[in-house]
Design an enzyme around this catalytic site. Structure first.
Site, short mmCIF file in Angstrom:
data_model
loop_
_atom_site.label_atom_id
_atom_site.label_comp_id
_atom_site.label_asym_id
_atom_site.label_seq_id
_atom_site.Cartn_x
_atom_site.Cartn_y
_atom_site.Cartn_z
N ASP A 47 0.78 -0.94 0.00
CA ASP A 47 0.14 0.07 -0.04
C ASP A 47 0.88 1.27 0.31
OD1 ASP A 47 -2.31 1.25 0.14
OD2 ASP A 47 -1.95 1.97 2.19
N GLU A 55 -2.03 -1.26 -5.69
CA GLU A 55 -3.45 -0.68 -6.21
C GLU A 55 -2.94 0.00 -7.67
OE1 GLU A 55 -6.06 1.09 -2.89
OE2 GLU A 55 -4.05 2.01 -2.71
N CYS A 69 -11.99 -4.70 6.46
CA CYS A 69 -11.27 -5.35 7.37
C CYS A 69 -10.69 -6.58 6.86
CB CYS A 69 -12.38 -5.93 8.60
SG CYS A 69 -11.56 -7.01 9.62
N CYS A 101 -12.00 -10.07 8.65
CA CYS A 101 -13.48 -10.85 8.39
C CYS A 101 -14.07 -10.02 6.86
CB CYS A 101 -14.51 -10.45 9.53
SG CYS A 101 -14.94 -8.45 9.63
N CYS A 144 -12.02 -2.79 13.19
CA CYS A 144 -13.20 -3.25 12.46
C CYS A 144 -14.26 -2.94 13.55
CB CYS A 144 -12.98 -4.62 12.04
SG CYS A 144 -14.14 -5.27 11.45
N CYS A 183 -15.83 -7.21 13.74
CA CYS A 183 -14.92 -8.31 14.61
C CYS A 183 -14.16 -7.70 15.54
CB CYS A 183 -14.40 -9.00 13.67
SG CYS A 183 -12.96 -8.55 12.95
N ASP A 195 -2.32 1.08 7.29
CA ASP A 195 -1.73 0.87 6.03
C ASP A 195 -1.58 -0.71 6.05
OD1 ASP A 195 -1.59 3.62 5.44
OD2 ASP A 195 0.13 3.83 6.83
ZN LIG Z 1 -13.40 -7.62 11.06
#
Ligand SMILES: [Zn+2]
Length: 389
Positions: free
Chosen positions: A162, A246, A313, A316, A332, A335, A342
């Protein structure tokens, strides 16, 4: 060499002016062949042009032709070519043939044998030579081509990276590479020199001296940046067979902050700071280096679409803007997974990249990913060395 480079610059400007005039008159640009046919008449009009090797002049027209075509290329348009200034542009000229290379000397048509400090062994067939000046030094770049057998990447690892402002590169394994920001380090020195330059009388001898100083500082900044980026891309490419990143349109991101369609003129100052940082860190250059280094080593660079990678996330898969309570932290909401923002994004990029590799029809841009049947391939390389008197 100065004289030949000057002829190349003159011809570039002359031909570019002609093409620009035609475009303004709503006519199409002249082809390379038509421009080359005008050379004899120009040589009569400007006798000094006749002193330069004809081949180097033709190469200049070819380069201009290519630059204009690239500017009109709809899929990946580049900047329209600009006029070359005597004291600002890099001077260069190119021989497509007629040169000879020995151990420590090179024969350049109409110049003769010139010594050079060979920077590395020359493997493959020399295709062309470019002679260029940087400040006070002259260099040759020998482009070579060779057939090489299929490279097998030494590493079995894959990583997602990233790109960011504070951490230039964050990797999915939790490590990162800090930026060097070469321009920011030197910008005060540069501003000072430029203020002094503004007070001098143009084209006076003191003005020339200062222009040289400014050029040297720019050169130094560019060298710092290039050296750092090469080290970073080399380490990334050596240690990972697959690098996912990216697919950023750096050119759009670093455009002027004043007017974009989505946000006309908001946060102009903050954004121009961001733009400067992007340009300074050379994200586009890093992408370019990674793509060819991965190709050399037989690895792959996967460019993934940059959507939600920062809000998702990595544990999850829950996507929400609230997952980013601050710039640096990812938390998150579903979760409770907490991580550096980053590195979380880098993990998402890796996941996305690997899933795109598994089914390429989803439309990933794969660089260096070739058909497995290909047993050998051609490798182009540029070897740059300093000329010595
Ligand atoms: Zn999560």
């Amino acid at each position: 060499m100065c004289q030949f480079a000057g002829c190349s610059r003159f011809l570039w400007n002359k031909a570019l002016a002609l093409q620009k005039e035609r475009l303004e008159d709503k006519q199409s640009c002249l082809s390379y062949n038509k421009l080359a046919n005008m050379l004899p008449a120009w040589k009569k009009e400007y006798p000094f042009l006749a002193e330069a090797p004809s081949q180097t002049l033709q190469q200049t027209l070819k380069a201009l032709d290519r630059a204009i075509k690239e500017a009109f290329d709809k899929t990946n348009p580049k900047k329209f070519p600009v006029f070359k200034k005597k004291y600002k542009s890099k001077d260069s000229f190119k021989y497509p043939q007629g040169f000879e290379i020995s151990n420590s000397r090179v024969f350049l048509p109409k110049i003769g044998w010139v010594g050079f400090r060979r920077s590395q062994y020359i493997k493959g067939k020399p295709k062309n030579i470019t002679v260029s000046r940087e400040i006070d030094h002259w260099y040759i770049s020998i482009q070579t081509e060779q057939r090489v057998s299929e490279a097998v990447h030494p590493s079995k690892k894959a990583t997602g990276i990233d790109l960011g402002i504070n951490k230039m590169v964050a990797l999915s394994d939790g490590t990162y590479i800090l930026p060097i920001n070469a321009y920011m380090q030197e910008q005060h020195k540069l501003a000072k020199l430029q203020r002094r330059l503004a007070k001098k009388i143009k084209f006076s001898s003191n003005w020339y001296k200062l222009v040289k100083k400014v050029q040297r500082l720019h050169w130094h900044i560019a060298n710092m940046r290039a050296d750092y980026l090469h080290k970073a891309s080399c380490a990334l490419s050596k240690n990972h067979a697959i690098v996912c990143m990216e697919n950023l349109q750096v050119k759009n991101m670093s455009k002027s902050a004043k007017g974009t369609v989505e946000q006309p003129g908001r946060n102009v100052r903050a954004k121009s700071g961001l733009n400067q940082a992007i340009v300074d860190q050379g994200w586009g250059e890093l992408t370019r280096q990674l793509s060819y280094k991965q190709y050399w080593r037989g690895g792959t660079l996967v460019l993934v679409p940059p959507q939600f990678t920062s809000q998702k996330c990595s544990a999850c898969g829950y996507v929400h803007a609230d997952n980013r309570p601050s710039q640096a932290v990812f938390h998150c909401q579903a979760c409770g997974h907490t991580e550096n923002a980053d590195n979380n994004a880098a993990k998402n990029i890796l996941g996305e990249g690997l899933s795109l590799l598994a089914c390429p029809e989803k439309g990933a841009a794969l660089i260096g990913h070739r058909e497995p049947v290909q047993s050998d391939r051609s490798l182009k390389q540029e070897i740059r060395s300093r000329l010595v008197a």
